[in-house]
Motif scaffolding. Structure first.
Motif: not given
Length: 276
Positions: A37-41, A58-61
């Motif tokens: 994950f680029d972000l997990l919050a 790899g996902h934009d959304e």
């Protein structure tokens, strides 16, 4: 219009972007670049409602997940099928064996646990669970006290009692056969087992019938919108979030039934430290 599962937790907003901005400003916590994950919050409201935020590499959304702080916990094995959907096997709590050691008796958990339930669920802290997208490489993680809950995914139906449910068209086949109130069925799990769907395609959406044991009306502090937190019995005890605007209010002893999304948590967001 906000989705029904977020509405079930009182996370009402004009649109999803507005809601995400609101929880970010209110103190959502998380990490970047962890476990695919680029972000997990997540933002956990004082009412116990939770909104998880996930951006896969790899996902934009940005993806959102409706979750909650569930007081119902169970021993469980988990294997993650995709970014946030996991197979959950629930067991009974271990019984205790007595061993005489000198002048005292030592209590130890026995190895034998009874299997109680299997279903698919969203995981609000997914990097805690091993990812096994293909059959054959399953390496489950055992969690002693997995928080187990569900969030309404449509307007649920409420029956005054188990008897009322049994007499209904939904709870019976004529006068001779009645269905027990207290079930949780994962249609996508049956599709996978039949070879009609892959693990990556699976959704955690399930059909639930719950007997209510405790019903609490709560107010989402972020939005001021009420919701119900229900603790009740399906195939196992679990916690359910439903909107406060149901046509009929649930109460102790009533039966709620319909489509839900099971959601589980290993407890990361209640801890003092996040990954890394």
């Amino acid at each position: 219009m906000i989705s029904h599962d977020l509405h079930a937790l009182g996370f009402d907003a004009p649109d999803l972007d507005t809601l995400v901005n609101s929880v970010a400003e209110a103190g959502a916590v998380g990490v970047e670049d962890v476990g695919g994950f680029d972000l997990l919050a997540a933002f956990t409201d004082p009412s116990g409602a939770r909104l998880a935020l996930m951006k896969q590499k790899g996902h934009d959304e940005m993806e959102t997940m409706a979750s909650l702080v569930a007081p119902t916990t169970h021993p469980a094995d988990l294997v993650r099928f995709s970014s946030a959907v996991a197979l959950v096997d629930i067991y009974s709590h271990a019984s205790l064996a007595s061993i005489l050691t000198g002048d005292s008796v030592l209590k130890l958990p026995t190895a034998n646990r009874k299997h109680l339930a299997r279903f698919l669920a969203n995981v609000d802290d997914p990097v805690e669970i091993p990812l096994c997208p293909e059959p054959g490489d399953d390496t489950p993680r055992f969690v002693e006290n997995l928080r187990v809950g569900a969030v309404a995914n449509q307007m649920l139906r409420v029956f005054e009692s188990e008897d009322d449910y049994g007499r209904s068209h939904e709870g019976s086949l004529g006068s001779e056969l009645q269905f027990a109130a207290g079930t949780l069925i994962s249609p996508w799990l049956m599709e996978i087992n039949a070879g009609r769907a892959t693990r990556r395609e699976a959704s955690a959406v399930a059909e639930m019938t719950m007997v209510c044991k405790r019903v609490e009306r709560r107010t989402n502090a972020l939005t001021g919108v009420d919701w119900y937190r229900i603790v009740g019995d399906t195939s196992i005890p679990m916690t359910l979030a439903v909107p406060a605007d149901l046509p009929r209010a649930p109460h102790e002893g009533s039966v709620v039934t319909g489509q839900v999304v099971p959601v589980v948590s290993t407890g990361t967001w209640e801890g003092d430290a996040l990954w890394g």
